[in-house]
Design an enzyme around this catalytic site. Structure first.
Site, mmCIF file in Angstrom:
data_model
loop_
_atom_site.group_PDB
_atom_site.id
_atom_site.type_symbol
_atom_site.label_atom_id
_atom_site.label_comp_id
_atom_site.label_asym_id
_atom_site.label_seq_id
_atom_site.Cartn_x
_atom_site.Cartn_y
_atom_site.Cartn_z
ATOM 1 N N LYS A 105 -26.441 4.277 48.456
ATOM 2 C CA LYS A 105 -25.622 5.036 47.511
ATOM 3 C C LYS A 105 -24.826 6.100 48.256
ATOM 4 C CE LYS A 105 -25.497 8.961 44.756
ATOM 5 N NZ LYS A 105 -25.841 10.375 45.064
ATOM 6 N N ARG A 129 -16.370 -8.756 9.897
ATOM 7 C CA ARG A 129 -17.113 -9.959 10.309
ATOM 8 C C ARG A 129 -17.666 -9.865 11.727
ATOM 9 N NH1 ARG A 129 -12.750 -14.403 8.483
ATOM 10 N NH2 ARG A 129 -11.389 -12.574 8.637
ATOM 11 N N TYR A 171 -0.255 -8.603 16.796
ATOM 12 C CA TYR A 171 -1.545 -8.236 16.215
ATOM 13 C C TYR A 171 -2.522 -7.883 17.328
ATOM 14 C CZ TYR A 171 0.183 -9.851 11.735
ATOM 15 O OH TYR A 171 0.919 -9.984 10.584
ATOM 16 N N LYS A 185 -12.886 -3.779 15.722
ATOM 17 C CA LYS A 185 -12.771 -5.129 16.278
ATOM 18 C C LYS A 185 -11.939 -5.168 17.538
ATOM 19 C CE LYS A 185 -10.158 -8.011 14.000
ATOM 20 N NZ LYS A 185 -9.669 -9.027 13.026
#
Length: 458
Positions: free
Chosen positions: A357, A20, A109, A27
């Site tokens: 930089k 999903r 989880y 995920k």
């Protein structure tokens, strides 16, 4: 039974792809506050006295192992090549589990990132005397969660969402998925489950009814903060949890004396240590490790990553500062970009559209406009004119530019590195410098200006 005298191991279930999310990235690698979801869980677990941590992985396992950072010596990766449910995942762990039968196993989880150490510690404390303890919660909209079924006040079963009947839809107490189980009992119960359900998967939650029918009392504790038990299944939930998390961080910072123009438009994606009387305007993003001294003002739209800022610094709008140390009383921006291990000394002014930089900027020096200064050592009281640049790259190597104290670099100058500009030297505007300049020397390299006569067509 006293859990304090036993070993604690942790299992983190993280094998799912997360369809999903509509992403090629697993995920649990999607980021919350700049850090992978799974990393949040691991970092929390590392605050517990754990013997071993087992992470069950599956989809894009090599990428998962590459992206997760942990110095824990007992981090174990368990492959679940076929995702046949949470119960099947625990079975895979039990096949390789190393430990005693009286160990206690905390099951978490990888997509529940905000579970707190406080809640987990309470759950472990209240687990004393039981073989199985669940973390539950009561929420107004329980859709998507397994329901806790009780009889005479005792938990007898967990009903997964796909198996919820009309009679069970009114139940508001839900299973968070987080539980503590005695290792010996878990190993017995997990091999008694079956896949006789709507999804044909082996559910870990089935051990609850098995334990109940075996005469065991299922202990439970409710989470006090429901947001910390919310899982992430899609990008909308990730966005909501991100805002929960940022609001919580902003509240903590405000209560500790840091001023935010609007807590809803502020993001901290790392750690922040700060002094007093700091003001941060809207749409500021802080990443990595940030240290800020006293009386610092950061204006709107700025992004800072791995930055140390001393006292009385002002950073004007839309400046980007990364891997840099800013000393006291410096003024930066607007639209400045400072990065790559640069060090800015006291009373320095780096202004509009200046990029710095890998450069050391000495005290009281300034570059007010439209310059690029890379791989340079700039001394004290140096003035860099608008449009001046260090030409540090020859196609193969990054070469060094050294500008000594009190030098004046005129507008639109080009300094071809490697090169040394002596103390008190002056470079006239529009000059291309190809050779070292002595102390106090004034140089100019400019084409003579002349008029081009128009042809007389008469």
């Amino acid at each position: 039974m006293n859990t304090s005298s036993q070993e604690l191991s942790v299992i983190i279930l993280s094998a799912g792809q997360g369809k999903r999310m509509f992403s090629a990235t697993p995920k649990v690698l999607h980021k919350l506050a700049g850090k992978p979801i799974l990393q949040h869980v691991i970092d929390t677990v590392l605050n517990l006295p754990t013997k071993k941590i087992y992470i069950v992985y599956g989809y894009e396992g090599q990428l998962l192992r590459k992206k997760i950072i942990s110095n824990h010596s007992s981090l174990n990766w368990i492959l679940q090549s076929n995702q046949n449910g949470t119960g099947h995942a625990i079975q895979k762990v039990m096949e390789k589990y190393e430990g005693a039968n009286n160990d206690q196993i905390l099951i978490l989880y990888g997509d529940i990132p905000l579970i707190s150490i406080k809640t987990l510690s309470r759950l472990l404390y209240f687990h004393t005397g039981f073989n199985i303890s669940l973390l539950t919660a009561k929420i107004d909209s329980p859709y998507g969660y397994g329901r806790i079924l009780r009889k005479d006040g005792l938990i007898v079963k967990i009903i997964e969402q796909d198996d919820v009947s009309e009679n069970h839809k009114k139940i508001r107490e839900i299973n968070t998925g987080i539980m503590v189980v005695n290792k010996k009992k878990l190993n017995t119960w997990i091999h008694q489950i079956n896949n006789n359900n709507a999804k044909k998967e082996f559910y870990l939650t089935d051990i609850v009814s098995i334990a109940h029918h075996s005469g065991h009392v299922i202990n439970s504790m409710q989470s006090k903060n429901t947001f910390e038990i919310f899982g992430i299944n899609n990008r909308l939930q990730l966005m909501h949890l991100e805002r929960f998390y940022q609001k919580k961080q902003a509240k903590k910072l405000l209560l500790n004396g840091l001023s935010l123009a609007d807590h809803r438009r502020f993001d901290l994606r790392g750690t922040l240590k700060h002094g007093k009387d700091i003001f941060i305007d809207v749409n500021v993003i802080l990443e990595g490790n940030i240290i800020i001294g006293d009386r610092v003002k950061i204006c709107n739209g700025c992004k800072l990553k791995n930055v140390t800022i001393n006292n009385d610094v002002i950073i004007y709008p839309y400046s980007i500062i990364e891997n840099t140390h800013l000393d006291s009383n410096s003024i930066i921006g607007p639209f400045a970009h400072i990065h790559s291990n640069s060090r800015i000394s006291k009373n320095v002014n780096i202004g509009n559209f200046v990029e710095v930089k890998n450069t050391i900027f000495g005290k009281n020096s300034k570059a007010g406009h439209l310059s690029y200064l890379g791989d340079a050592n700039i001394g004290k009281k140096v003035n860099i004119g608008a449009g001046a640049i260090t030409c540090n790259f020859d196609g193969k190597n990054k070469n060094k530019t050294i500008i000594n104290n009190d030098a004046f670099i005129g507008a639109n100058s080009e300094l071809i590195a490697p090169i040394i500009i002596g103390s008190g030297a002056t470079v006239g505007a529009g000059t291309t410098v190809t050779k070292n300049i002595n102390n106090g020397e004034k140089i100019i390299s400019r084409i003579r200006q002349f008029s081009i006569l128009k042809k007389n067509n008469s």
